[in-house]
Design a protein around this motif. Structure first.
Motif, PDB file in Angstrom:
ATOM      1  N   GLU A  74      33.448  32.686  36.896  1.00  0.00           N
ATOM      2  CA  GLU A  74      33.582  33.929  36.127  1.00  0.00           C
ATOM      3  C   GLU A  74      34.825  33.896  35.234  1.00  0.00           C
ATOM      4  OE1 GLU A  74      31.495  36.559  36.287  1.00  0.00           O
ATOM      5  OE2 GLU A  74      30.197  35.586  37.752  1.00  0.00           O
ATOM      6  N   MET A  76      34.012  40.895  36.301  1.00  0.00           N
ATOM      7  CA  MET A  76      34.884  40.980  37.458  1.00  0.00           C
ATOM      8  C   MET A  76      36.031  41.926  37.153  1.00  0.00           C
ATOM      9  SD  MET A  76      34.641  37.585  39.528  1.00  0.00           S
ATOM     10  CE  MET A  76      34.970  38.635  40.846  1.00  0.00           C
ATOM     11  N   GLU A  77      36.466  42.617  38.148  1.00  0.00           N
ATOM     12  CA  GLU A  77      37.573  43.545  38.011  1.00  0.00           C
ATOM     13  C   GLU A  77      38.895  42.831  38.307  1.00  0.00           C
ATOM     14  OE1 GLU A  77      37.230  47.255  40.035  1.00  0.00           O
ATOM     15  OE2 GLU A  77      35.057  47.274  39.799  1.00  0.00           O
ATOM     16  N   LEU A  78      39.959  43.464  37.863  1.00  0.00           N
ATOM     17  CA  LEU A  78      41.300  42.910  38.059  1.00  0.00           C
ATOM     18  C   LEU A  78      41.606  42.703  39.536  1.00  0.00           C
ATOM     19  CD1 LEU A  78      44.050  42.104  36.870  1.00  0.00           C
ATOM     20  CD2 LEU A  78      44.685  44.511  36.984  1.00  0.00           C
ATOM     21  N   LYS A  79      41.199  43.643  40.368  1.00  0.00           N
ATOM     22  CA  LYS A  79      41.505  43.532  41.801  1.00  0.00           C
ATOM     23  C   LYS A  79      40.859  42.295  42.423  1.00  0.00           C
ATOM     24  CE  LYS A  79      37.769  46.550  43.297  1.00  0.00           C
ATOM     25  NZ  LYS A  79      37.421  47.754  44.017  1.00  0.00           N
ATOM     26  N   HIS A  80      39.699  41.883  41.918  1.00  0.00           N
ATOM     27  CA  HIS A  80      39.047  40.685  42.444  1.00  0.00           C
ATOM     28  C   HIS A  80      39.883  39.439  42.131  1.00  0.00           C
ATOM     29  CE1 HIS A  80      35.899  43.595  42.660  1.00  0.00           C
ATOM     30  NE2 HIS A  80      35.020  42.731  43.154  1.00  0.00           N
ATOM     31  N   TRP A  81      40.396  39.379  40.904  1.00  0.00           N
ATOM     32  CA  TRP A  81      41.228  38.228  40.516  1.00  0.00           C
ATOM     33  C   TRP A  81      42.513  38.201  41.345  1.00  0.00           C
ATOM     34  CZ3 TRP A  81      38.922  34.572  38.068  1.00  0.00           C
ATOM     35  CH2 TRP A  81      37.907  34.848  37.158  1.00  0.00           C
ATOM     36  N   THR A 115      36.054  36.235  32.119  1.00  0.00           N
ATOM     37  CA  THR A 115      36.586  37.588  32.264  1.00  0.00           C
ATOM     38  C   THR A 115      38.013  37.602  32.813  1.00  0.00           C
ATOM     39  OG1 THR A 115      35.670  37.835  34.492  1.00  0.00           O
ATOM     40  CG2 THR A 115      34.278  38.519  32.645  1.00  0.00           C
ATOM     41  N   TYR A 116      38.633  36.454  32.989  1.00  0.00           N
ATOM     42  CA  TYR A 116      39.993  36.354  33.527  1.00  0.00           C
ATOM     43  C   TYR A 116      41.007  36.858  32.502  1.00  0.00           C
ATOM     44  CZ  TYR A 116      44.240  34.226  35.409  1.00  0.00           C
ATOM     45  OH  TYR A 116      45.497  34.017  35.897  1.00  0.00           O
TER      46      TYR A 116
END
Length: 121
Positions: free
Chosen positions: A20, A1-6, A23-24
């Motif tokens: 997920e 997951m990308e930063l923008k998703h978090w 990957t946080y």
């Protein structure tokens, strides 16, 4: 997951992405959220309790922050165009050159640039 998703999950969509969680990135999320006035205290709490699991930190943000579109402030340093000229002219380090740049006038900076201009390509 990308930063923008978090960040979108925490700030706007409130969609739980716990599956997920490996990957946080807690440090980067804290840093991004600390740039907003309504999130500073929450980010400070997470800095105090950095030893908590990623899942607990993510759940704290997800359930504590109000739903709002937050645009991250720039985390990068602004590139100063005249810094290199001052460093070369005076032989200063980055820190001293940035201090000198604050007190020099436009005319003085232009004079320095003219003195350093060797012509040609």
């Amino acid at each position: 997951m990308e930063l923008k998703h978090w960040l979108n999950s925490i700030n706007f969509t409130k969609e739980d992405l716990s599956e997920e969680i490996k990957t946080y990135p807690p440090y980067i999320i804290n840093r991004c959220l600390s740039g907003h006035l309504d999130c500073v205290m929450f980010a400070n709490e997470m800095n105090k309790h950095h030893h908590l699991d990623k899942d607990m930190q993510y759940s704290f943000y997800l359930n504590s922050l109000r739903k709002k579109k937050r645009f991250s402030p720039g985390l990068r340093k602004d590139k100063v165009t005249d810094l290199e000229s001052i460093k070369k002219y005076y032989g200063y380090s980055n820190e001293k050159a940035s201090q000198a740049l604050k007190i020099l006038t436009k005319e003085q900076i232009n004079f320095i640039k003219q003195r350093l201009d060797t012509g040609g390509m």
